[in-house]
Scaffold this motif. Structure first.
Motif, PDB file in Angstrom:
ATOM      1  N   GLY A 118      46.881  57.192  29.277  1.00 50.65           N
ATOM      2  CA  GLY A 118      46.541  57.857  28.032  1.00 50.65           C
ATOM      3  C   GLY A 118      46.012  59.262  28.179  1.00 50.65           C
ATOM      4  N   ARG A 121      52.928  58.006  25.270  1.00 45.22           N
ATOM      5  CA  ARG A 121      52.594  57.988  23.838  1.00 45.22           C
ATOM      6  C   ARG A 121      53.447  57.015  23.029  1.00 45.22           C
ATOM      7  N   ARG A 136      49.746  54.927  21.667  1.00 47.72           N
ATOM      8  CA  ARG A 136      48.398  55.493  21.702  1.00 47.72           C
ATOM      9  C   ARG A 136      48.416  56.880  21.064  1.00 47.72           C
TER      10      ARG A 136
END
Length: 441
Positions: free
Chosen positions: A284, A404, A437
């Motif tokens: 992340g 992502r 995320r």
């Protein structure tokens, strides 16, 4: 080997060439293609001889005539003093040390470009994978290689123009006997695409020559005063090299990554392992240079994409004078077909050659042998300048996107290649991006 007829060449040219390579088992075979009768060379030993002797096997005929119509006497196609001058200017800009030094700037540009996908991901909107890849890659390359002298929008226009050129040159490749004055399908679109490139590049070059800024970007370097054979380098030569560099710095990454989406859809085990690695390594955070050494499986996937679908799949040569290669006499002016696509799919050098298996490139395992059984960036003095750029840019793009989103392919998986100067899927991928995320800051 004797002349071999290939009845399937016009219907399925890539398949026919691989079949011919497998049947010849590394021997040189002359193909019965019209009046040209090119020689198919697939043996790593013979390939090394051809690629490392550019004075005997030159970049003329077939593909090169079409490329010259687009980029003139650029470093991609020329030989001799002009080539050496351009190479000496450009090579320092593409070394592994320089590419590594600008990795984090490239990563930031890629992240900024990927941010624009948040809205369609949130809305569940279908996106055109090819168009988005072009935009992301162009944002990275214009920022770090061209000093923002070419806008992202104009770089995308140039990528689209080169895509037209790559497709519309095919009629003249398959009909090399046709004089230039004879109109062929695609000629008008080809000319319009070249005009688009000129409209973008020439004003930029003229501004850079009028007001040199001492920058370390490609355009500044090419526009710096220099002489070739005692003559000041011309605007036309600079234009040709700038156009070629826009193409070579974008096309390989866009073309090779265009195959990732059908691969992920068709090979769940590959997708799961790739996602798991990126989740573990990047977790992340913003993707940066420090992550790249740990993205080992990502590198293996890229190497296998390059094996099965090398962007520069077709790099022919022409014999200068009579040659003897592997005991075969080759007459002056004959065409030599060199194809990474063919050799990298031959059963003599690869087990299960048509299977997508990243494990072939496990760094803990054996390397491909012999050396020229795998040469997606060509070889010899004309080896692609952009190989180090690809080695950094491509994993950055993959890791930033998959950190992502999870892409879901809309429609059936299609591995049919669309032939041109580079290879892309015949069916452009449409994706829905599932967000996993939030964007990292």
């Amino acid at each position: 080997m004797p002349l071999r007829k290939l009845p399937g060449l016009l219907r399925h040219p890539l398949r026919a060439l691989v079949e011919a390579g497998n049947e010849a088992n590394g021997e040189i075979v002359r193909l019965g293609v019209g009046s040209v009768g090119p020689y198919l060379v697939t043996s790593p030993e013979h390939l090394e001889t051809v690629l490392h002797n550019p004075e005997s096997y030159v970049r003329e005929g077939l593909l090169w005539n079409g490329v010259r119509r687009a980029v003139g006497e650029a470093i991609l196609v020329t030989e001799g003093p002009v080539w050496r001058s351009s190479r000496d200017v450009l090579r320092p800009l593409f070394t592994s040390a320089r590419v590594n030094a600008m990795t984090d700037r490239m990563a930031e540009a890629i992240q900024d470009a990927v941010d624009a996908l948040e809205e369609p991901a949130r809305d569940g909107t279908v996106v055109d994978a090819g168009a988005e890849l072009a935009r992301i890659v162009c944002q990275a390359t214009t920022r770090v290689l061209f000093g923002d002298k070419i806008s992202v929008a104009d770089a995308v226009r140039m990528v689209d123009a080169f895509g037209v050129i790559a497709t519309e040159m095919i009629p003249r490749i398959v009909a090399p006997w046709a004089p230039q004055w004879l109109p062929l399908p695609g000629d008008r679109a080809f000319a319009d695409a070249v005009a688009t490139i000129d409209d973008i590049v020439l004003p930029v070059i003229r501004a850079a020559r009028r007001n040199p800024d001492g920058g370390d970007d490609i355009i500044s370097a090419l526009c710096a005063p220099r002489r070739v054979d005692g003559e000041e380098v011309t605007e036309k030569q600079i234009r040709d090299d700038v156009a070629a560099m826009v193409s070579t710095s974008t096309e390989t990454t866009i073309a090779v990554l265009s195959w990732l989406w059908p691969v992920l859809a068709a090979h769940r085990e590959v997708a799961d392992q790739l996602y798991a690695e990126i989740d573990q390594v990047v977790a992340g955070a913003p993707v940066r240079r420090a992550h790249l050494p740990e993205l080992r499986y990502t590198r293996m996937v890229l190497d296998e994409l390059l094996r099965l679908w090398p962007a520069g799949w077709f790099i022919p040569r022409m014999a200068v004078g009579d040659q003897v290669l592997g005991g075969t006499r080759i007459g002056a002016g004959s065409t030599i077909l060199v194809s990474p696509y063919v050799t990298q799919r031959m059963a003599a050098y690869w087990s299960r050659p048509d299977d997508f298996d990243p494990g072939r490139f496990d760094p803990a395992g054996p390397k491909p042998e012999p050396h020229y059984s795998y040469f997606p960036f060509g070889g010899g003095p004309h080896r692609c300048l952009g190989q180090y750029l690809f080695a950094v840019e491509a994993p950055l793009v993959i890791a930033t996107l998959l950190n992502r989103f999870r892409p879901e392919l809309v429609g059936p998986v299609d591995f049919t290649p669309r032939m041109g100067a580079s290879l892309r899927p015949a069916t452009e991928a449409k994706l829905v991006l599932r967000r996993v995320r939030q964007a990292a800051s």
